[in-house]
Scaffold this active site. Structure first.
Site, PDB file in Angstrom:
ATOM      1  N   ASP A  39       0.812  -1.303   0.058  1.00 42.27           N
ATOM      2  CA  ASP A  39       0.030   0.015  -0.039  1.00 42.27           C
ATOM      3  C   ASP A  39       0.969   1.158  -0.068  1.00 42.27           C
ATOM      4  O   ASP A  39       2.081   1.059   0.232  1.00 42.27           O
ATOM      5  CB  ASP A  39      -1.059   0.004   0.966  1.00 42.27           C
ATOM      6  CG  ASP A  39      -0.219   0.028   2.458  1.00 42.27           C
ATOM      7  OD1 ASP A  39       0.888   0.546   2.730  1.00 42.27           O
ATOM      8  OD2 ASP A  39      -0.595  -0.853   3.483  1.00 42.27           O
ATOM      9  N   LYS A  61      -4.744   2.719  -0.481  1.00 40.59           N
ATOM     10  CA  LYS A  61      -5.636   4.051  -0.786  1.00 40.59           C
ATOM     11  C   LYS A  61      -5.169   5.020  -1.350  1.00 40.59           C
ATOM     12  O   LYS A  61      -4.050   5.504  -0.804  1.00 40.59           O
ATOM     13  CB  LYS A  61      -6.568   4.265   0.691  1.00 40.59           C
ATOM     14  CG  LYS A  61      -7.380   3.027   1.093  1.00 40.59           C
ATOM     15  CD  LYS A  61      -7.855   3.331   2.416  1.00 40.59           C
ATOM     16  CE  LYS A  61      -8.581   2.019   2.847  1.00 40.59           C
ATOM     17  NZ  LYS A  61      -9.176   2.459   4.366  1.00 40.59           N
ATOM     18  N   MET A 176      -4.561   8.585  12.045  1.00 40.43           N
ATOM     19  CA  MET A 176      -5.544   8.814  10.896  1.00 40.43           C
ATOM     20  C   MET A 176      -6.463   9.664  11.308  1.00 40.43           C
ATOM     21  O   MET A 176      -7.756   9.434  11.030  1.00 40.43           O
ATOM     22  CB  MET A 176      -5.975   7.422  10.357  1.00 40.43           C
ATOM     23  CG  MET A 176      -5.009   6.647  10.000  1.00 40.43           C
ATOM     24  SD  MET A 176      -5.602   4.793   9.422  1.00 40.43           S
ATOM     25  CE  MET A 176      -6.059   4.272  11.174  1.00 40.43           C
TER      26      MET A 176
END
Length: 518
Positions: A39, A61, A176
């Site tokens: 990722d 993502k 996050m």
């Protein structure tokens, strides 16, 4: 024929970003893998350690796009391993800290796939440390809590006991959570946390893009809005944030903030890359050049008469290495060159000779072939004979200066340089995204080869692809080649060595930092 035996999946934590923070076991898993599934929070520099022919699959993502759902990633790992391959799932930070490794491991177990969880350095601890904020300190706290800040205010955050968190004396770490900083600050204050409690947000921690914003629960939301601070970032709440003013270290290093494109041949890039990394920069290697040995005729060439030479002249480290390799291949005893004096173009070439027990007695005042020719012209005598061990394509200044002094010159090509396409895709992505702070050129070949690779990738005017990326050259010959090609030179090393090139980078970064300092 029997059914194909399933492979194995390594669920690896890649660390917070700095590729050198991966574990030894994680690096082994990368090197063994037939397929790497990764990722965007795993450093792409780790992929250079893949074995030849290994496949890479990006499933991370992006800000505007979700490539694959978690359920699809789980099934992908099963499918890849079922085909008998070794799969390494590379995840940012530690896979067990909000990395959803449990879901992937469960799916693999259900399907009878062997797997191994390889812990990584979690960003929750490493990122604050890189900002000069240890998560515990004897004078402040002996505990910390890690909370996901990504899913507020849904059911995950519904399980957070804000009153308990607000009253806890330990450090609070939110991962996050930048988009929800307002909710986090408000909930903590409402639960009883002092509005004056220090807060730090660290964006892209351990990367060259690392930025740190410090405030309090009372003003941090306004500061985030004013600065345009965005994810990915780690949020630290607690008195340990006060330590940053005293022990911040990463952002103070001489080359911090610089991602430098190193175009040197792979076998020679490590020294320059290592120096850049040691000084806090990030070296991205795009070895646009590789050296290849040339066959040498021992029966009729210069190696057939070693006793004839008064001088052995070396103009590069590669020349030394390939010359002695040629002697070994041709079974020429180097002691037959005993009467020859040895000259080297610069200190690195001299060091390479010294490692073989040979001391170069002549170094020019500046380290170029032309300057070496002028130096030797003053030392040689008419009628002497010199052997030049160097590249097939090399400058004419050195042999011309020797011949003008009455020296008989034999040019022995022991290697040639060739175009290398290794790392081109990754380098072009960095160029397109504007993530390069500088490019270094250590020879004319690195200049011409880089432009040729760009041309082959569809750039009609390859120089334009480098616009805005300051170029640094190791010496005047390389700089002249770059200028002739239309490349703007930010600086030329005062001394044509790796040390001189690094010094030019440091001076540039210091000036850039001073100009952008608020």
């Amino acid at each position: 024929m029997g059914e194909k035996k399933p492979g194995k999946v390594f669920l690896v934590g890649a660390g917070p970003g700095d590729p050198k923070l991966i574990t030894v076991r994680g690096m082994e898993a990368i090197a063994r893998a037939d397929v790497i599934v990764y990722d965007r929070l795993a450093s792409p520099r780790l992929l250079r350690h893949m074995k030849p022919g290994a496949e890479k699959v990006f499933v991370g993502k992006l800000p505007d796009k979700h490539m694959l759902k978690q359920e699809e990633i789980n099934q992908l790992l099963v499918d890849l391993a079922s085909s008998g391959r070794i799969v390494t799932r590379l995840k940012g930070g530690d896979p067990s800290v909000f990395g959803r490794v449990g879901e992937e491991a469960e799916k693999l177990a259900e399907n009878g796939i062997e797997f191994e969880i390889v812990p990584g350095v979690t960003s929750a601890i490493a990122v604050p440390a890189y900002a000069g904020i240890p998560v515990t300190h004897r004078d402040f706290t002996s505990s910390f809590s890690i909370v996901t800040g990504h899913e507020y205010p849904n059911k995950t955050y519904g399980h957070v006991d804000w009153d308990h968190l607000a009253k806890a004396s330990g450090t609070l770490i939110f991962l996050m959570g930048v988009a929800n900083i307002g909710n986090i600050a408000e909930s903590l204050v409402r639960g009883g946390k002092d509005p004056a409690t220090p807060v730090a947000l660290i964006r892209w921690g351990t990367w060259m893009e690392q930025r740190t914003l410090v405030g309090t629960l009372e003003n941090i939301v306004a500061k985030v809005a004013e600065s345009g601070f965005s994810s990915p970032a780690v949020i630290i709440v607690g008195d340990v944030v006060k330590l940053r003013s005293r022990i911040a270290w990463f952002e103070k290093r001489p080359l911090f903030g610089m991602r430098v494109l190193v175009t040197r041949a792979r076998e020679q890039a490590s020294e320059l890359s290592g120096r850049i990394d040691d000084l806090g920069g990030e070296a991205f290697e795009w070895p646009v050049i590789r050296t290849c040995p040339l066959p040498v005729d021992a029966a009729s060439g210069p190696l057939s008469t070693p006793e004839a030479y008064d001088w052995l002249v070396f103009t590069s480290v590669n020349g030394v290495r390939h010359f002695f390799d040629a002697c070994v291949a041709c079974r020429v005893d180097v002691r037959r060159f005993a009467r020859a004096r040895v000259a080297a173009v610069g200190p690195k070439t001299a060091e390479t000779l010294a490692a073989r027990g040979i001391l170069a007695e002549t170094l020019p005042p500046s380290f170029t072939g032309d300057e070496l020719g002028r130096t030797l012209a003053a030392l040689t005598k008419p009628g002497e004979r010199a052997l030049l061990a160097r590249a097939r394509v090399a400058g004419a200044g050195l042999p011309e200066a020797l011949r003008a002094a009455g020296v008989a010159v034999d040019d022995l090509p022991v290697y040639e340089t060739a175009l290398s396409d290794e790392g081109t895709d990754e380098a072009l992505e960095l160029l397109r995204e504007g993530k390069l702070s500088a490019v270094t050129f250590t020879s004319s070949s690195t200049v011409t080869n880089l432009l040729e690779l760009l041309r082959r990738r569809g750039y009609e005017r390859p120089v334009e692809a480098l616009a805005g990326v300051p170029a640094f050259c190791i010496g005047p010959v390389t700089a002249a080649t770059a200028r002739e090609a239309g490349i703007a030179i930010a600086a030329e090393a005062e001394e044509a060595t790796i040390d001189g090139l690094v010094a030019a980078l440091v001076a540039h970064n210091f000036k850039r930092t001073e100009e952008t300092r608020p």
